[in-house]
Each structure stands twice: as structure tokens, then as C-alpha cells.
Design a protein around this motif. Structure first.
Motif, PDB file in Angstrom:
ATOM      1  N   GLY A 155       1.659  54.805  33.382  1.00 43.76           N
ATOM      2  CA  GLY A 155       0.761  55.851  34.179  1.00 43.76           C
ATOM      3  C   GLY A 155       1.244  57.178  33.878  1.00 43.76           C
ATOM      4  N   PRO A 156       0.510  58.411  33.936  1.00 48.13           N
ATOM      5  CA  PRO A 156       0.943  59.613  34.000  1.00 48.13           C
ATOM      6  C   PRO A 156       2.148  60.078  34.789  1.00 48.13           C
ATOM      7  N   GLU A 157       2.070  59.706  36.016  1.00 47.10           N
ATOM      8  CA  GLU A 157       3.050  60.216  36.928  1.00 47.10           C
ATOM      9  C   GLU A 157       4.505  59.565  36.375  1.00 47.10           C
ATOM     10  N   ALA A 158       4.690  58.248  36.392  1.00 49.70           N
ATOM     11  CA  ALA A 158       5.757  57.651  35.887  1.00 49.70           C
ATOM     12  C   ALA A 158       6.444  58.078  34.509  1.00 49.70           C
ATOM     13  N   GLN A 159       5.361  58.332  33.682  1.00 50.75           N
ATOM     14  CA  GLN A 159       5.864  58.679  32.304  1.00 50.75           C
ATOM     15  C   GLN A 159       6.255  60.218  32.154  1.00 50.75           C
ATOM     16  N   LYS A 160       5.596  60.904  33.225  1.00 51.66           N
ATOM     17  CA  LYS A 160       6.087  62.557  33.356  1.00 51.66           C
ATOM     18  C   LYS A 160       7.680  62.593  33.663  1.00 51.66           C
ATOM     19  N   THR A 161       7.947  61.790  34.717  1.00 54.87           N
ATOM     20  CA  THR A 161       9.422  61.917  35.201  1.00 54.87           C
ATOM     21  C   THR A 161      10.255  60.811  34.012  1.00 54.87           C
ATOM     22  N   GLY A 162       9.943  59.813  34.028  1.00 56.19           N
ATOM     23  CA  GLY A 162      10.701  58.923  33.396  1.00 56.19           C
ATOM     24  C   GLY A 162      11.918  58.475  34.311  1.00 56.19           C
ATOM     25  N   GLU A 163      12.016  58.491  35.377  1.00 57.51           N
ATOM     26  CA  GLU A 163      12.851  58.140  36.587  1.00 57.51           C
ATOM     27  C   GLU A 163      13.084  56.523  36.278  1.00 57.51           C
ATOM     28  N   TRP A 164      11.921  55.633  35.900  1.00 53.29           N
ATOM     29  CA  TRP A 164      12.244  54.297  36.279  1.00 53.29           C
ATOM     30  C   TRP A 164      13.263  53.948  34.899  1.00 53.29           C
ATOM     31  N   GLN A 165      13.461  54.842  33.884  1.00 52.44           N
ATOM     32  CA  GLN A 165      14.225  54.552  32.752  1.00 52.44           C
ATOM     33  C   GLN A 165      15.632  54.324  33.057  1.00 52.44           C
ATOM     34  N   GLY A 166      15.945  55.030  34.359  1.00 51.21           N
ATOM     35  CA  GLY A 166      17.348  54.859  34.895  1.00 51.21           C
ATOM     36  C   GLY A 166      17.670  53.864  36.019  1.00 51.21           C
ATOM     37  N   GLY A 167      16.576  53.100  36.218  1.00 53.15           N
ATOM     38  CA  GLY A 167      16.268  52.182  37.463  1.00 53.15           C
ATOM     39  C   GLY A 167      15.954  50.987  36.729  1.00 53.15           C
ATOM     40  N   ILE A 168      14.661  50.542  37.071  1.00 54.10           N
ATOM     41  CA  ILE A 168      14.137  48.998  36.765  1.00 54.10           C
ATOM     42  C   ILE A 168      14.324  48.723  35.484  1.00 54.10           C
ATOM     43  N   ALA A 169      14.144  49.917  34.470  1.00 57.38           N
ATOM     44  CA  ALA A 169      14.348  49.342  32.859  1.00 57.38           C
ATOM     45  C   ALA A 169      15.485  48.810  32.515  1.00 57.38           C
ATOM     46  N   LYS A 170      16.577  49.165  33.325  1.00 52.97           N
ATOM     47  CA  LYS A 170      18.101  48.519  33.025  1.00 52.97           C
ATOM     48  C   LYS A 170      18.288  47.296  33.597  1.00 52.97           C
ATOM     49  N   MET A 171      17.276  46.727  34.415  1.00 45.43           N
ATOM     50  CA  MET A 171      17.419  45.424  35.021  1.00 45.43           C
ATOM     51  C   MET A 171      17.066  44.293  34.207  1.00 45.43           C
ATOM     52  N   GLN A 172      16.445  44.437  33.110  1.00 45.72           N
ATOM     53  CA  GLN A 172      16.107  43.360  32.218  1.00 45.72           C
ATOM     54  C   GLN A 172      17.117  42.166  31.994  1.00 45.72           C
ATOM     55  N   ALA A 173      18.097  42.407  31.570  1.00 45.03           N
ATOM     56  CA  ALA A 173      19.202  41.524  31.062  1.00 45.03           C
ATOM     57  C   ALA A 173      19.807  40.976  32.211  1.00 45.03           C
ATOM     58  N   ALA A 174      20.230  39.724  32.145  1.00 49.05           N
ATOM     59  CA  ALA A 174      20.670  38.802  33.376  1.00 49.05           C
ATOM     60  C   ALA A 174      22.078  39.216  33.787  1.00 49.05           C
ATOM     61  N   PHE A 175      22.257  39.432  35.116  1.00 48.45           N
ATOM     62  CA  PHE A 175      23.770  39.670  35.736  1.00 48.45           C
ATOM     63  C   PHE A 175      24.469  38.038  35.526  1.00 48.45           C
ATOM     64  N   ALA A 176      25.737  38.177  36.127  1.00 48.86           N
ATOM     65  CA  ALA A 176      26.399  36.656  36.227  1.00 48.86           C
ATOM     66  C   ALA A 176      25.399  35.840  37.372  1.00 48.86           C
ATOM     67  N   PRO A 177      25.552  34.539  36.901  1.00 53.63           N
ATOM     68  CA  PRO A 177      24.904  33.568  37.715  1.00 53.63           C
ATOM     69  C   PRO A 177      24.909  33.658  39.522  1.00 53.63           C
ATOM     70  N   GLU A 178      26.323  34.177  39.600  1.00 55.44           N
ATOM     71  CA  GLU A 178      26.228  34.253  41.369  1.00 55.44           C
ATOM     72  C   GLU A 178      25.565  35.649  41.775  1.00 55.44           C
ATOM     73  N   ILE A 179      25.389  36.653  40.795  1.00 51.72           N
ATOM     74  CA  ILE A 179      24.478  37.742  41.471  1.00 51.72           C
ATOM     75  C   ILE A 179      23.139  37.412  41.256  1.00 51.72           C
ATOM     76  N   GLU A 180      22.635  36.821  39.976  1.00 49.90           N
ATOM     77  CA  GLU A 180      21.347  36.359  39.966  1.00 49.90           C
ATOM     78  C   GLU A 180      20.861  35.518  40.920  1.00 49.90           C
ATOM     79  N   ALA A 181      21.791  34.732  41.680  1.00 44.04           N
ATOM     80  CA  ALA A 181      21.268  33.782  42.837  1.00 44.04           C
ATOM     81  C   ALA A 181      20.760  34.712  43.765  1.00 44.04           C
ATOM     82  N   LEU A 182      21.560  35.785  44.059  1.00 44.77           N
ATOM     83  CA  LEU A 182      21.169  36.792  45.252  1.00 44.77           C
ATOM     84  C   LEU A 182      19.906  37.633  44.790  1.00 44.77           C
ATOM     85  N   LEU A 183      19.711  37.829  43.602  1.00 50.31           N
ATOM     86  CA  LEU A 183      18.398  38.782  43.141  1.00 50.31           C
ATOM     87  C   LEU A 183      17.233  37.848  43.153  1.00 50.31           C
TER      88      LEU A 183
END
Ligand code: SAM
Length: 283
Positions: free
Chosen positions: A51-79
Motif C-alpha cells: 500500500g502507499p503508506e508502507a511503500q512511502k517509508t519502506g520501514e518494513w524492509q528493515g523488519g518483517i522483510a528480513k524474517m523470511q529465512a528460518a532461524f535455528a530450530p530452538e529459536i523457530e520453536a519459540l517463534l
């Protein structure tokens, strides 16, 4: 009121906040007894990252966009509860639909639990109401957060979580956040309270943590994530959560999760994750 969360949804602060909320909700679900969650500063619930608001700032690129790859299994269990919210919201994959705190709550609570979503901005309140009024577990209000505390606590269930998540864009917002906790805890002393604060400027985070410490409320755990250096005029360099009456076991979980988020979301070698007690629990 100028602040609209749509410009900031999915940033590193949202990632930290929603993961910790999801953990607290999982702890509350370990007992059969129903509970209630109050979201005193709810926003609109779901955000379109294209959407226009998120695209304007792009803040999500430094947050949720970096969450795609899996963490170690013990961390993924908590996530896992957070991952489930993301997956259910994006059945075709990806993270273009980003949950706000109301959506984390609505997707993780059980049929017997209840939640109150509160949002003061009239336009965002209308969007929030239109999305959640159909949910029989939900109450939706459009009042000031401190008034919400005074009018609704303690809940009849006598167990639950209160999220205090102001934008800190007006001058006295730090005092308002302190007031919201002070009034809230007076009425609901056994409740879990989670207060969000920004890391910005020279020492905003240090000052607000000291002010919370000075309230003299026992059992305050702090979880703070810094993604870059903080300086005057430098914007949001990180964020923290103060959790009052954290469930047993949460501290150990956060000591695994927060450093992992700092490594993943930190810019360059800057990531720092700290979990420590601001005040001790009563013996
Ligand atoms: N909790 C949301 C989430 O995680 O998705 C984000 C909330 S955003 C940081 C803060 C929200 O508080 C904004 O939508 C703003 O309009 C609202 N707000 C500001 N002042 C308020 C007040 N005094 N009482 C209730 N809501 C307020």
C-alpha cells in the motif's frame, strides 16, 4: 493526532513487539481458565505492505522483510505462534499482509478468551471496528488509553495482558504512558502489562526506563533491541518493551529470541539485544 501506524507497520519494532506478545499469549493459554487482552493503542489491525503508506517509508524492509529465512530450530520453536499468524494471514506465501497487534491477538486467542481493542484516531477506529466487530470475543472502543484503564480494569476473568503502545509523538506522551501503567496496575495488580518505548535521540530510552523504574512497581522485565546507533535527529534506532508481571519462563525465552533478532535485524555489526530486570519480583 498525526501518527498513522500504516507508515511504520512491519518495522523492526513491530517484529519485536508482536513476537513477544505472541509468547505472552502462549503462556496465558497454558491454563484452561479464560483470560482477556486489552490493546490500548490498537491501530487498524492489518496492513498492506504494498500500500502507499508502507511503500512511502519502506520501514518494513528493515523488519518483517528480513524474517523470511528460518532461524535455528530452538529459536523457530519459540517463534512458531508468530510464524503461524504470518502464514495464516498470507496463505499464498510472503509477508505482504502484515499483522498489527489486534490481528496477533485475534488469531492466537481461544474461543473462550476475550479482547478489547482501543484506538483514539477516528479514522483508524472506524477501520478497526469494521474489521473486528464480527468477532464475538472482541470489544472495540475509541477512547483515550488512560480512560480505558480506568473504565475497564480489572477484567472479570482476573487474568490477562494489557498492551500500552503509544506513538510518543506528542510532548507529554512519556508521562501519559507512565500514567496508563500507574492507573492500570492499581486496578489490576496481577495483570501482565507490556509497554512499548522507542530508542531514539541521545538517551530517550535510558530516561524512560529510569522513569518506569522509579514508579516502584515490582517485577518489571525489559527487552530492548537496537538496530543502529541512536543520536539526536537520527530517527528510530531500536525499541524496547517493559513487561510487568512477566509469566514464568518468559525471561529465558527472550534471552534466546532478542539476541537472535538483534543479529538478524541489526544494521552492519550494530545489532544489540538486551533482556534484564528493571525491578525485581517481590520475594
Ligand atoms: N499496537 C499497534 C500494533 O502493534 O499494530 C500499533 C499502535 S501505534 C504505535 C499507536 C496507536 O495509538 C496509533 O494508532 C494512534 O492513533 C493511537 N493513539 C494515540 N494516542 C492515543 C490515546 N491517547 N489513546 C488511544 N490510542 C491512541
Amino acid at each position: 493526532m498525526n501518527y498513522r501506524h500504516a507508515f511504520h507497520a512491519g518495522n523492526h519494532a513491530d517484529v519485536l513487539k508482536h513476537i513477544v506478545m505472541a509468547r505472552i499469549i502462549e503462556h496465558l493459554k497454558r491454563k484452561d481458565k479464560p483470560f482477556r487482552v486489552f490493546d490500548a493503542h490498537a491501530g487498524i489491525g492489518v496492513y498492506a505492505l504494498d500500500g502507499p503508506e508502507a511503500q512511502k517509508t519502506g520501514e518494513w524492509q528493515g523488519g518483517i522483510a528480513k524474517m523470511q529465512a528460518a532461524f535455528a530450530p530452538e529459536i523457530e520453536a519459540l517463534l512458531a505462534p508468530y510464524r503461524k499468524v504470518l502464514a495464516d494471514l498470507n496463505p499464498d506465501g510472503g509477508f505482504m499482509c502484515c499483522p498489527g497487534s489486534p490481528e496477533v491477538i485475534a488469531r492466537l486467542l481461544r474461543p473462550e478468551d476475550r479482547f478489547t481493542l482501543n484506538e483514539l484516531h477516528p479514522d483508524d477506529y472506524a477501520l478497526l471496528r469494521d474489521r473486528y466487530y464480527i468477532d464475538a470475543r472482541a470489544g472495540i472502543t475509541g477512547i483515550d488509553a488512560t480512560v480505558l484503564m480506568k473504565a475497564n480494569l480489572p477484567p472479570p476473568e482476573r487474568r490477562g495482558l494489557v498492551l500500552i503502545d503509544p506513538p510518543y509523538e506528542v510532548k507529554n506522551e512519556r508521562e501519559l504512558a507512565l500514567d496508563a501503567l500507574r492507573f492500570g496496575i492499581r486496578r489490576f495488580a496481577t495483570g501482565i502489562f507490556m509497554i512499548w518505548y522507542p530508542v531514539k535521540g541521545e538517551d530517550f530510552a535510558e530516561q524512560i526506563c529510569a522513569a518506569f523504574q522509579n514508579l516502584g512497581i515490582p517485577a518489571m522485565l525489559k527487552a530492548e533491541l537496537r538496530v543502529r546507533e541512536s543520536f539526536t535527529g537520527g530517527g528510530l534506532a531500536g525499541s524496547g518493551l517493559i513487561i510487568v508481571n512477566p509469566p514464568w519462563g518468559l525471561e529465558a525465552e527472550l534471552k534466546v529470541i532478542v539476541p537472535a533478532l538483534a543479529t538478524r535485524l541489526g544494521i552492519g555489526t550494530w545489532g544489540q539485544g538486551v533482556v534484564e530486570w528493571l525491578t525485581e519480583a517481590k520475594a
